[in-house]
Write an enzyme that holds these catalytic residues in place. Structure first.
Site, PDB file in Angstrom:
ATOM      1  NE  ARG A   1      -3.018   2.512   2.915  1.00  0.00           N
ATOM      2  CZ  ARG A   1      -4.236   2.804   3.317  1.00  0.00           C
ATOM      3  NH1 ARG A   1      -5.000   1.810   3.841  1.00  0.00           N
ATOM      4  NH2 ARG A   1      -4.587   4.123   3.436  1.00  0.00           N
TER       5      ARG A   1
ATOM      6  NE  ARG B   1      -6.447   5.840  -0.572  1.00  0.00           N
ATOM      7  CZ  ARG B   1      -6.607   6.193   0.769  1.00  0.00           C
ATOM      8  NH1 ARG B   1      -7.075   5.326   1.475  1.00  0.00           N
ATOM      9  NH2 ARG B   1      -6.199   7.369   1.191  1.00  0.00           N
TER      10      ARG B   1
ATOM     11  CG  ASP C   1      -8.240   2.343   2.470  1.00  0.00           C
ATOM     12  OD1 ASP C   1      -8.018   1.994   3.621  1.00  0.00           O
ATOM     13  OD2 ASP C   1      -9.124   3.289   2.216  1.00  0.00           O
TER      14      ASP C   1
ATOM     15  CG  ASP D   1     -11.854   1.700   5.573  1.00  0.00           C
ATOM     16  OD1 ASP D   1     -10.739   1.872   6.397  1.00  0.00           O
ATOM     17  OD2 ASP D   1     -12.217   2.288   4.896  1.00  0.00           O
TER      18      ASP D   1
HETATM   19  N1  ROI Z   1     -13.620   7.082  -2.914  1.00  0.00           N
HETATM   20  C1  ROI Z   1     -14.114   6.045  -3.309  1.00  0.00           C
HETATM   21  N2  ROI Z   1     -14.925   6.082  -4.471  1.00  0.00           N
HETATM   22  N3  ROI Z   1     -13.812   4.825  -3.038  1.00  0.00           N
HETATM   23  C2  ROI Z   1     -12.858   4.740  -1.844  1.00  0.00           C
HETATM   24  O1  ROI Z   1     -12.604   3.327  -1.348  1.00  0.00           O
HETATM   25  C3  ROI Z   1     -12.271   5.659  -1.292  1.00  0.00           C
HETATM   26  N4  ROI Z   1     -11.527   5.651  -0.413  1.00  0.00           N
HETATM   27  C4  ROI Z   1     -10.943   6.621   0.271  1.00  0.00           C
HETATM   28  C5  ROI Z   1     -11.068   8.113  -0.080  1.00  0.00           C
HETATM   29  C6  ROI Z   1      -9.742   8.528  -0.762  1.00  0.00           C
HETATM   30  C7  ROI Z   1     -11.821   9.050   0.762  1.00  0.00           C
HETATM   31  N5  ROI Z   1     -12.255   8.217  -1.392  1.00  0.00           N
HETATM   32  C8  ROI Z   1     -12.566   6.920  -1.961  1.00  0.00           C
HETATM   33  O2  ROI Z   1     -10.186   6.653   1.229  1.00  0.00           O
END
Ligand code: ROI
Length: 179
Positions: free
Chosen positions: A83, A92, A95, A97
């Site tokens: 990453r 990135r 990610d 979460d």
């Molecule tokens: N925007 C989208 N569409 N999908 C994401 O997973 C995502 N993740 C983020 C930020 C940069 C806020 N924007 C994103 O962390």
């Protein structure tokens, strides 16, 4: 044993592959089993617009891990995908979460669950609706489906399915079951 919802996102280095590979690896982590995965969606970036579209998905898992060890495992997985975070809210490779952890409310310096942005983001709400249409969101047991009218239309238009879910496609054969 807890049912948790994990959000996945990528917009670098073949994002679709990043997400599919991450789902496979997530299911391979000791103490984590995937129960359901959403389709893969393409979504416009939230935050700076001068970056590639994201691929997003969510997974429902059952886990023996407590929230912090779960977070550690997710961060290890992110790091294995090399990453890179070029800037805040920038592109990135992967990610991960924790969106929900059972009905628990967690507020520590490292982890806030339910994810504070969950309900504002079409790329988390719509994939979760796909796999859990009757989900009631903690802390107030608000029906997830009540959020649909509230999401920004521009983002909705830009959220498209790029790969249908086919239930979870990876075999658990030979892996110890969780109880
Ligand atoms: N925007 C989208 N569409 N999908 C994401 O997973 C995502 N993740 C983020 C930020 C940069 C806020 N924007 C994103 O962390």
């Amino acid at each position: 044993m807890t049912e948790a919802v994990i959000g996945l996102g990528s917009n670098l280095d073949n994002p679709e592959q990043q997400v599919l590979q991450a789902l496979k690896e997530l299911d391979g982590i000791p103490g984590i089993r995937i129960l359901k995965t959403s389709s893969l969606y393409s979504s416009v970036p939230v935050g700076p617009q001068d970056q590639p579209d994201f691929v997003n998905a969510v997974a429902l898992v059952k886990t023996e891990l407590e929230p912090e060890p779960l977070l550690n495992a997710l961060q290890d997985l992110e790091n294995r995908h090399r990453r890179v975070r070029l800037r805040h809210w920038g592109p990135r490779t992967l990610d991960l979460d924790v969106l929900f952890f059972g009905k628990r409310i967690i507020d520590t310096p490292r982890l806030r669950v339910p994810h504070p942005e969950f309900r504002n983001r079409v790329f988390t709400v719509i994939p979760l609706l796909e796999i859990m249409p009757d989900f009631l969101m903690p802390p107030e047991n608000t029906p997830l489906r009540d959020l649909t009218g509230l999401l920004p239309e521009r983002d909705l238009r830009a959220l498209t399915i790029i790969r249908e879910s086919s239930r979870f496609p990876f075999s658990s054969a030979g892996k110890p079951d969780l109880h």
